[in-house]
Design a protein around this motif. Structure first.
Motif, PDB file in Angstrom:
ATOM      1  N   UNK A 110     110.632  -3.512  75.887  1.00 45.45           N
ATOM      2  CA  UNK A 110     109.493  -2.834  76.498  1.00 45.45           C
ATOM      3  C   UNK A 110     109.100  -3.454  77.833  1.00 45.45           C
ATOM      4  N   UNK A 111     109.283  -4.766  77.989  1.00 41.73           N
ATOM      5  CA  UNK A 111     108.949  -5.402  79.268  1.00 41.73           C
ATOM      6  C   UNK A 111     109.883  -4.926  80.372  1.00 41.73           C
ATOM      7  N   UNK A 112     111.191  -4.789  80.035  1.00 40.28           N
ATOM      8  CA  UNK A 112     112.159  -4.288  81.012  1.00 40.28           C
ATOM      9  C   UNK A 112     111.837  -2.833  81.375  1.00 40.28           C
ATOM     10  N   UNK A 113     111.430  -2.064  80.352  1.00 43.01           N
ATOM     11  CA  UNK A 113     111.048  -0.668  80.610  1.00 43.01           C
ATOM     12  C   UNK A 113     109.842  -0.608  81.554  1.00 43.01           C
ATOM     13  N   UNK A 114     108.896  -1.511  81.312  1.00 46.71           N
ATOM     14  CA  UNK A 114     107.696  -1.554  82.154  1.00 46.71           C
ATOM     15  C   UNK A 114     108.050  -1.906  83.598  1.00 46.71           C
ATOM     16  N   UNK A 115     109.019  -2.834  83.783  1.00 52.07           N
ATOM     17  CA  UNK A 115     109.452  -3.229  85.127  1.00 52.07           C
ATOM     18  C   UNK A 115     110.080  -2.039  85.861  1.00 52.07           C
ATOM     19  N   UNK A 116     110.921  -1.279  85.119  1.00 53.41           N
ATOM     20  CA  UNK A 116     111.541  -0.092  85.720  1.00 53.41           C
ATOM     21  C   UNK A 116     110.464   0.909  86.128  1.00 53.41           C
ATOM     22  N   UNK A 117     109.503   1.126  85.233  1.00 48.17           N
ATOM     23  CA  UNK A 117     108.434   2.089  85.499  1.00 48.17           C
ATOM     24  C   UNK A 117     107.643   1.714  86.750  1.00 48.17           C
ATOM     25  N   UNK A 118     107.309   0.422  86.855  1.00 48.23           N
ATOM     26  CA  UNK A 118     106.509  -0.034  87.999  1.00 48.23           C
ATOM     27  C   UNK A 118     107.308  -0.012  89.303  1.00 48.23           C
ATOM     28  N   UNK A 119     108.657  -0.049  89.208  1.00 44.02           N
ATOM     29  CA  UNK A 119     109.507  -0.061  90.403  1.00 44.02           C
ATOM     30  C   UNK A 119     109.850   1.330  90.896  1.00 44.02           C
ATOM     31  N   UNK A 120     109.511   2.352  90.120  1.00 43.64           N
ATOM     32  CA  UNK A 120     109.880   3.725  90.486  1.00 43.64           C
ATOM     33  C   UNK A 120     109.219   4.143  91.802  1.00 43.64           C
ATOM     34  N   UNK A 121     110.006   4.655  92.746  1.00 36.68           N
ATOM     35  CA  UNK A 121     109.413   5.105  94.017  1.00 36.68           C
ATOM     36  C   UNK A 121     108.531   6.331  93.843  1.00 36.68           C
ATOM     37  N   UNK A 122     108.851   7.137  92.851  1.00 36.14           N
ATOM     38  CA  UNK A 122     107.999   8.284  92.528  1.00 36.14           C
ATOM     39  C   UNK A 122     108.103   8.551  91.024  1.00 36.14           C
ATOM     40  N   UNK A 123     107.044   9.168  90.495  1.00 33.45           N
ATOM     41  CA  UNK A 123     107.021   9.449  89.072  1.00 33.45           C
ATOM     42  C   UNK A 123     106.546  10.875  88.856  1.00 33.45           C
ATOM     43  N   UNK A 124     107.020  11.468  87.770  1.00 35.88           N
ATOM     44  CA  UNK A 124     106.490  12.754  87.342  1.00 35.88           C
ATOM     45  C   UNK A 124     105.956  12.618  85.929  1.00 35.88           C
ATOM     46  N   UNK A 125     105.490  13.691  85.359  1.00 36.84           N
ATOM     47  CA  UNK A 125     104.880  13.611  84.032  1.00 36.84           C
ATOM     48  C   UNK A 125     105.892  13.166  82.980  1.00 36.84           C
ATOM     49  N   UNK A 126     107.177  13.501  83.193  1.00 36.97           N
ATOM     50  CA  UNK A 126     108.221  13.073  82.246  1.00 36.97           C
ATOM     51  C   UNK A 126     108.366  11.553  82.256  1.00 36.97           C
ATOM     52  N   UNK A 127     108.300  10.943  83.438  1.00 42.28           N
ATOM     53  CA  UNK A 127     108.381   9.479  83.557  1.00 42.28           C
ATOM     54  C   UNK A 127     107.210   8.814  82.823  1.00 42.28           C
ATOM     55  N   UNK A 128     106.017   9.342  83.098  1.00 43.87           N
ATOM     56  CA  UNK A 128     104.834   8.798  82.423  1.00 43.87           C
ATOM     57  C   UNK A 128     104.978   8.941  80.898  1.00 43.87           C
ATOM     58  N   UNK A 129     105.457  10.092  80.463  1.00 49.37           N
ATOM     59  CA  UNK A 129     105.631  10.307  79.015  1.00 49.37           C
ATOM     60  C   UNK A 129     106.666   9.360  78.413  1.00 49.37           C
ATOM     61  N   UNK A 130     107.730   9.070  79.177  1.00 48.45           N
ATOM     62  CA  UNK A 130     108.768   8.151  78.692  1.00 48.45           C
ATOM     63  C   UNK A 130     108.189   6.749  78.483  1.00 48.45           C
ATOM     64  N   UNK A 131     107.376   6.290  79.440  1.00 46.12           N
ATOM     65  CA  UNK A 131     106.753   4.972  79.310  1.00 46.12           C
ATOM     66  C   UNK A 131     105.746   4.967  78.159  1.00 46.12           C
ATOM     67  N   UNK A 132     104.991   6.045  78.049  1.00 45.78           N
ATOM     68  CA  UNK A 132     104.020   6.175  76.951  1.00 45.78           C
ATOM     69  C   UNK A 132     104.734   6.141  75.609  1.00 45.78           C
ATOM     70  N   UNK A 133     105.837   6.893  75.492  1.00 40.41           N
ATOM     71  CA  UNK A 133     106.611   6.917  74.241  1.00 40.41           C
ATOM     72  C   UNK A 133     107.181   5.537  73.934  1.00 40.41           C
ATOM     73  N   UNK A 134     107.563   4.794  74.991  1.00 43.84           N
ATOM     74  CA  UNK A 134     108.088   3.443  74.786  1.00 43.84           C
ATOM     75  C   UNK A 134     107.054   2.535  74.144  1.00 43.84           C
ATOM     76  N   UNK A 135     105.837   2.565  74.656  1.00 48.61           N
ATOM     77  CA  UNK A 135     104.765   1.768  74.058  1.00 48.61           C
ATOM     78  C   UNK A 135     104.527   2.190  72.606  1.00 48.61           C
ATOM     79  N   UNK A 136     104.499   3.498  72.372  1.00 50.30           N
ATOM     80  CA  UNK A 136     104.250   4.003  71.015  1.00 50.30           C
ATOM     81  C   UNK A 136     105.355   3.566  70.060  1.00 50.30           C
TER      82      UNK A 136
END
Length: 918
Positions: A110-136
């Protein structure tokens, strides 16, 4: 080996796919589309190398090509190559980043996933949902909610993810709050809510949500129908099952085998086995799961013959069906029949192997389970977990931890079940240091966020009396479910923090039947039977239906406390709530009566229509505890005639029973039969029973010869048993030698030191006696204080030696002195045999006011004349108190039952069932 097996399985899927890279592309765009499609297909089939070959051979690639190949790696758990390809792609888009993010999240990184998420140059709702699902997925509900609140845009998947997270943690209040705020819902939304309530046993609320969905006009699909049926299962309402059956017919699902099997399970879980059988026979289509469910239901309800008949009807006899029948035989202790089915399976799968290991372990046959484990051609995490759990469940805690260490050496990450079993082992041996090492390992493998592991940590620290670590483990959990709160309550009560346990219970956001069981058991253990019974009635008033584990826990607590009156009240409730045919509850009832010194355990046994190995063992052990040697032999013969294979515990029970009753010949016969007829190797425990048997009969030379010639190393327990025989038969010469040997072995039992000191004193060897007492002080051997307790009108009264805290202690002391006058007039024994060399005043304090005497007088003063008195004690009763009990039974014309640290003493009219040997 596992990877080799996977490669072999994958090689079976080598059917030709429609496109060949070597073909010359006539239409480049079409060719690009077909190559991308082939990469996706090969990835789903697990043929990653072939997919990479297609990718590398492509003359033209677009972002779909790169994303498909990265996703193929992710699908097959190859994060490393996915990351390498991700780094090589210069034109990453949002989907590329999201694929890698999802891969890390699914792998628990999950920490690596969080790093990828924070490094994204742009995000859409699918990206946000992927990170949310990762935490869940990783149980981090705090960060999931924080991210959800920060989302610039939410869709229905976002809402479904967050309510799923809360539901998985049992936090249905928070889930419901968000659910009510949803502007749009789909079947997934409703299914998550219904299943969430079912998971925390709030079946009525789950059914209510299902009805709201129906009224909203949304027609349920197959999945939501199955979940709705699971809600009905907990309500035990046959009318609701019929109603939902009608709905399934109207929606055209009457022939759907999945829904049909769910209806079948609903009937079975509601206790209506006959209705389930009728429905099964009427099912137009049955699948493998339908057959296995019905066979398992017959078995679990004690109808093994029906299970066998149904199994014989199943023409295909698939591996899962055979595995289910195998487990049914194992449950009834019919090991040979189970093994016969296993041997008939040409290629047993991992589930079948694991079932055999679990079955052997369940029947106490740990060596056989171990042999099966070693024979396995390939093992998965569940295999290791089953074997580790087998060791732990059978009390082989050290071996369980050794196997856990061996698992780590293979490089395989332990499953959460293995972590939990290892923590249970640490808890039982009190090794908090190993427990802390395992805790560190759970953090490194990111398993500490799992509720089961977190709850195991709480329990481990609690049993090791590290209450500070208990609180820390609880407070640092990412998500606390109801089990976490329950574990904390149990941990606090185990450390005698009853008020804290009650406060925790009151703070719980949600309570289930286990929560009530934990707090009721806490009050039981504290001796507050009336409060425990009131809480049990409060639980029923709150609409919480007791489960079999609730009743068995309460019966076990009654047995441990000797609270027979309370146990009888719970017995009466069994019939009201339909537990009168539940095997585990009836087994607990048998044990409860025997532990309370009541022969009603035999009556319960005789009335049972079905029995398993635990039933027979409970009766054998109960007979042994109460000196019923001949009855134990009769039960053992019945067990053999019924075709139930005895295990090591069965032989321990019958050998100890023979010992208590002085049946030397019969004991020898069973000891020999254990090896010759059943192929078992006697353990040191079985040898200890034989030494006790021979010692009671005065055959001290034979007993000593048996110890010296046995093929396994003698431990302190067996020498202690022999020392007790020397004490009873007053053989000071052998007793001195045995006691000195025990001291050489480093025993910490205070009784051994005191007995040796008294032997020296009896022979006038005062210097030696003082030397032993000084040695006790030097090596910090402490005499465990004697504690006795007696239950009077659902209240447990506890006493220590020389106790002055009881509210009626003055009255008890006065009455005790009156009884002493009568006792001495009848020939009071000289205390010098027991405590030679101790000051007279100290003798008076230590003997005249022993805890069991105080408990006895309390019982005489507070119960009707002639009523039997039952006393529980943690240590072996001393000679002086034993003589006093026999005298009092004659004077007061009462039956006195004493359960000491060794056995029961049924005393009546001056005679004890132990024959003055204990």
């Amino acid at each position: 080996m596992i990877s080799c097996r996977l490669l072999r399985v994958r090689s079976l899927s080598t059917f030709p796919l429609p496109i060949h890279v070597s073909q010359r592309p006539l239409y480049p765009q079409r060719h690009l589309f077909q190559c991308n499609l082939r990469i996706q297909q090969l990835g789903k089939l697990g043929r990653v190398e072939e997919a990479r070959h297609v990718f590398d051979s492509m003359s033209q690639r677009d972002s779909v090509s790169w994303n498909s190949m990265i996703n193929a790696y992710i699908q097959n758990n190859n994060i490393r190559d996915a990351k390498l390809l991700f780094n090589a792609f210069d034109h990453k888009n949002v989907r590329t980043w999201t694929i890698l993010l999802s891969g890390y999240a699914k792998a628990g990184l999950i920490e690596e996933a969080k790093t990828v998420f924070q490094s994204m140059p742009e995000r859409n709702v699918v990206s946000w949902n992927a990170m949310l699902a990762g935490y869940v997925q990783n149980g981090d509900i705090k960060n999931a909610r924080k991210l959800f609140d920060e989302m610039p845009e939410k869709n229905i998947s976002s809402w479904n993810s967050i309510i799923t997270g809360y539901s998985r943690c049992g936090l249905m209040r928070e889930a419901r709050e968000l659910f009510d705020r949803m502007g749009e819902r789909n079947c997934v939304s409703w299914m998550v809510m219904v299943s969430g309530y079912v998971e925390i046993s709030q079946y009525r609320e789950g059914w209510h949500i299902f009805l709201i969905m129906m009224n909203s006009g949304l027609m349920p699909d197959q999945s939501i129908l199955v979940v709705g049926l699971s809600a009905i299962m907990g309500l035990n309402n046959l009318d609701l099952i019929s109603s939902l059956r009608t709905i399934t017919m109207k929606l055209g699902y009457e022939g759907d085998v999945v829904v049909g099997t769910a209806i079948l399970n609903a009937y079975m879980r509601s206790g209506s086995l006959d209705n389930a059988a009728k429905f099964f026979e009427a099912m137009p289509v049955r699948n493998e799961y339908s057959w296995t469910s019905m066979i398992a239901a017959f078995s679990q309800c004690g109808r093994l013959d029906d299970a066998i008949a149904l199994y014989e009807r199943e023409s295909e006899k698939s591996v899962p069906t055979r595995t289910t029948m195998m487990a049914a035989y194992m449950q009834k202790g019919r090991i040979d029949d189970a093994r016969h089915i296993f041997d008939q399976i040409e290629n047993p799968n991992l589930v079948t192997w694991n079932a055999m290991i679990g079955g052997y372990a369940q029947n106490g046959m740990v060596e056989e389970a171990k042999a099966m484990f070693l024979q396995m051609p390939v093992r998965n995490a569940a295999s290791w977990a089953a074997m580790i759990a087998g060791f732990v469940q059978n009390g082989n805690f050290r071996e369980g931890l050794e196997l856990f260490s061996e698992l780590l050496r293979t490089g395989m990450v332990p499953s959460r079940s293995s972590f939990t079993s290892a923590l249970v082992a640490c808890a039982n041996i009190g090794d908090v240091e190993i427990g802390k090492q395992i805790h560190s390992l759970t953090i490194k493998t990111r398993s500490d966020s799992n509720p089961f592991v977190g709850n195991g940590l709480i329990s481990m620290y609690a049993k090791c009396n590290n209450i500070g670590d208990v609180s820390q483990a609880f407070s640092t959990m990412n998500a606390r479910d109801t089990v976490s709160w329950n574990s904390l309550i149990s941990g606090l009560s185990e450390n005698n923090m009853l008020n804290d346990a009650w406060n925790t219970f009151e703070k719980m956001p949600m309570r289930d039947v286990v929560s009530w069981t934990a707090i009721i058991s806490a009050y039981m253990q504290a001796g507050e039977g009336e409060r425990a019974l009131k809480l049990f009635l409060d639980m029923l008033s709150a609409g919480v239906k007791p489960k079999h584990i609730t009743v068995t826990s309460l019966l076990s607590a009654c047995g441990n406390l000797g609270a027979i009156c309370l146990g009888e009240q719970f017995h009466g409730l069994l019939f009201k709530y339909g537990f009168d045919s539940c095997l585990s509850v009836l087994n607990a009832l048998i044990s409860m009566y025997f532990k309370c010194g009541s022969l009603d355990g035999l009556y319960v046994f005789e009335e049972m229509l079905d029995r398993d190995l635990f039933t027979w063992n409970a009766v054998l052990v109960g007979c042994a505890q109460n000196g019923l040697g001949k009855e134990a032999i009769k039960i053992f013969r019945q067990m053999e005639e019924a075709g139930v294979l005895p295990n090591e515990i069965s032989f321990l029970g019958v050998l100890r029973a023979c010992s208590q009753a002085g049946l030397v010949k019969e004991g020898w016969d069973y000891f020999i039969s254990m090896t010759q007829d059943y192929g078992m190797i006697p353990s040191v425990c079985h040898y200890t029973c034989m030494v006790d048997l021979l010692g009671r009969a005065g055959k001290l030379s034979e007993a000593e010869a048996l110890i010296q010639n046995m093929p396994i190393k003698a431990d302190c327990v067996i020498w202690d048993a022999f020392l007790a025989a020397c004490r009873i038969h007053q053989n000071m010469e052998i007793g001195q030698r045995v006691a000195e040997k025990l001291l050489e072995m480093g025993t910490k039992r205070s009784e051994t030191y005191l007995l040796l000191s008294n032997i020296y004193a009896y022979q006038g060897m005062w210097d030696k006696a003082r030397e032993i007492r000084e040695l006790m002080k030097h090596i910090a051997v402490k005499k465990e204080p004697g504690i006795s307790w007696i239950q009077i009108k659902n209240k447990v009264h506890c006493f220590l030696v020389g106790d002055k805290k009881h509210d009626a202690i003055d009255e008890i002391h006065l009455a005790l002195e009156d009884f002493y006058r009568c006792f001495r007039a009848a020939g009071y024994p000289d205390t010098k045999v027991v405590l030679h060399g101790v000051e007279e005043e100290q003798k008076k304090n230590e003997q005249d006011y022993h805890s069991e005497k105080l408990a006895l007088v309390c019982g005489i003063l507070r119960t009707p004349n002639g009523a039997p008195i039952q006393i529980m004690q943690n240590l072996r009763i001393c000679l002086d108190c034993h003589s006093f009990m026999k005298f009092m039974s004659k004077v007061t014309k009462r039956k006195i039952i004493v359960r000491d640290g060794n056995q029961f003493h049924h005393i009546w009219d001056g005679t004890c069932s132990c024959g003055d040997f204990w």
